[in-house]
Design a protein around this motif. Sequence first.
Motif, mmCIF file in Angstrom:
data_model
loop_
_atom_site.group_PDB
_atom_site.id
_atom_site.type_symbol
_atom_site.label_atom_id
_atom_site.label_comp_id
_atom_site.label_asym_id
_atom_site.label_seq_id
_atom_site.Cartn_x
_atom_site.Cartn_y
_atom_site.Cartn_z
ATOM 1 N N GLN A 1 -8.726 2.610 2.486
ATOM 2 C CA GLN A 1 -8.818 2.696 3.932
ATOM 3 C C GLN A 1 -8.464 4.094 4.408
ATOM 4 O OE1 GLN A 1 -6.166 -0.521 5.157
ATOM 5 N NE2 GLN A 1 -7.929 -1.898 5.303
ATOM 6 N N SER B 1 -14.004 -1.019 -1.433
ATOM 7 C CA SER B 1 -13.183 -2.171 -1.812
ATOM 8 C C SER B 1 -13.676 -2.756 -3.124
ATOM 9 C CB SER B 1 -13.217 -3.252 -0.719
ATOM 10 O OG SER B 1 -14.524 -3.772 -0.578
ATOM 11 N N SER C 1 0.815 -1.225 0.000
ATOM 12 C CA SER C 1 0.000 0.000 0.000
ATOM 13 C C SER C 1 0.842 1.266 0.000
ATOM 14 C CB SER C 1 -0.909 0.029 1.228
ATOM 15 O OG SER C 1 -0.139 0.116 2.407
ATOM 16 N N TRP D 1 -6.709 1.499 10.835
ATOM 17 C CA TRP D 1 -7.305 1.665 9.516
ATOM 18 C C TRP D 1 -8.729 1.139 9.459
ATOM 19 C CZ3 TRP D 1 -4.747 4.623 6.171
ATOM 20 C CH2 TRP D 1 -3.373 4.796 6.382
ATOM 21 N N GLN D 2 -9.572 1.842 8.706
ATOM 22 C CA GLN D 2 -10.959 1.452 8.474
ATOM 23 C C GLN D 2 -11.200 1.423 6.961
ATOM 24 O OE1 GLN D 2 -13.834 4.256 9.937
ATOM 25 N NE2 GLN D 2 -15.564 3.086 9.151
ATOM 26 N N THR D 3 -11.768 0.338 6.473
ATOM 27 C CA THR D 3 -12.070 0.211 5.043
ATOM 28 C C THR D 3 -13.360 0.955 4.714
ATOM 29 O OG1 THR D 3 -10.962 -1.925 4.942
ATOM 30 C CG2 THR D 3 -12.531 -1.424 3.176
ATOM 31 N N GLN E 1 -8.514 -2.400 -1.225
ATOM 32 C CA GLN E 1 -9.360 -1.684 -0.267
ATOM 33 C C GLN E 1 -8.879 -0.246 -0.176
ATOM 34 O OE1 GLN E 1 -9.027 -3.728 3.487
ATOM 35 N NE2 GLN E 1 -9.515 -5.706 2.582
ATOM 36 N N SER F 1 -7.611 6.540 8.109
ATOM 37 C CA SER F 1 -7.091 6.437 9.470
ATOM 38 C C SER F 1 -6.948 7.832 10.069
ATOM 39 C CB SER F 1 -5.721 5.763 9.445
ATOM 40 O OG SER F 1 -5.097 5.816 10.716
#
Length: 120
Positions: free
Chosen positions: A64, A77, A35, A72-74, A62, A66
């Motif tokens: 994401q 996707s 990433s 991290w939050q998706t 994905q 933060s």
Amino acid sequence: MQASSVESGSTMAGADAVDGNRATRWASGSGDPQSPAVNLGQTRTLTQVELDWETAYASSWQIQVSPDGSRWQTIASSTTGRGGDVQVPLSGSGRWVRVLGTVRGTQFGYSLWEFGVYGQ
């Protein structure tokens, strides 16, 4: 800008994916996941990202966000990526944004001409 890796022997750093120059690119090392992540400087409301993949694309990825670059939050996707220039509508916010490639579409690593982040 941070990147999980850079292709061995390469000068294609993570920052090349966000420089606005489609003649430069980020290229990862081989292996999954990989990433590039961008620090927006403060929390922003996000409306879209652009993923302009080079031949080495992610078939699964994905987007994401933060608040701090570590949790991290998706928020978007795909498991059907085919490369090319992809516009991804978003609804979310964060200080950091990354595209996490989880499955490579080729035998190579991942490579992005541009990783555009848009919002307010």
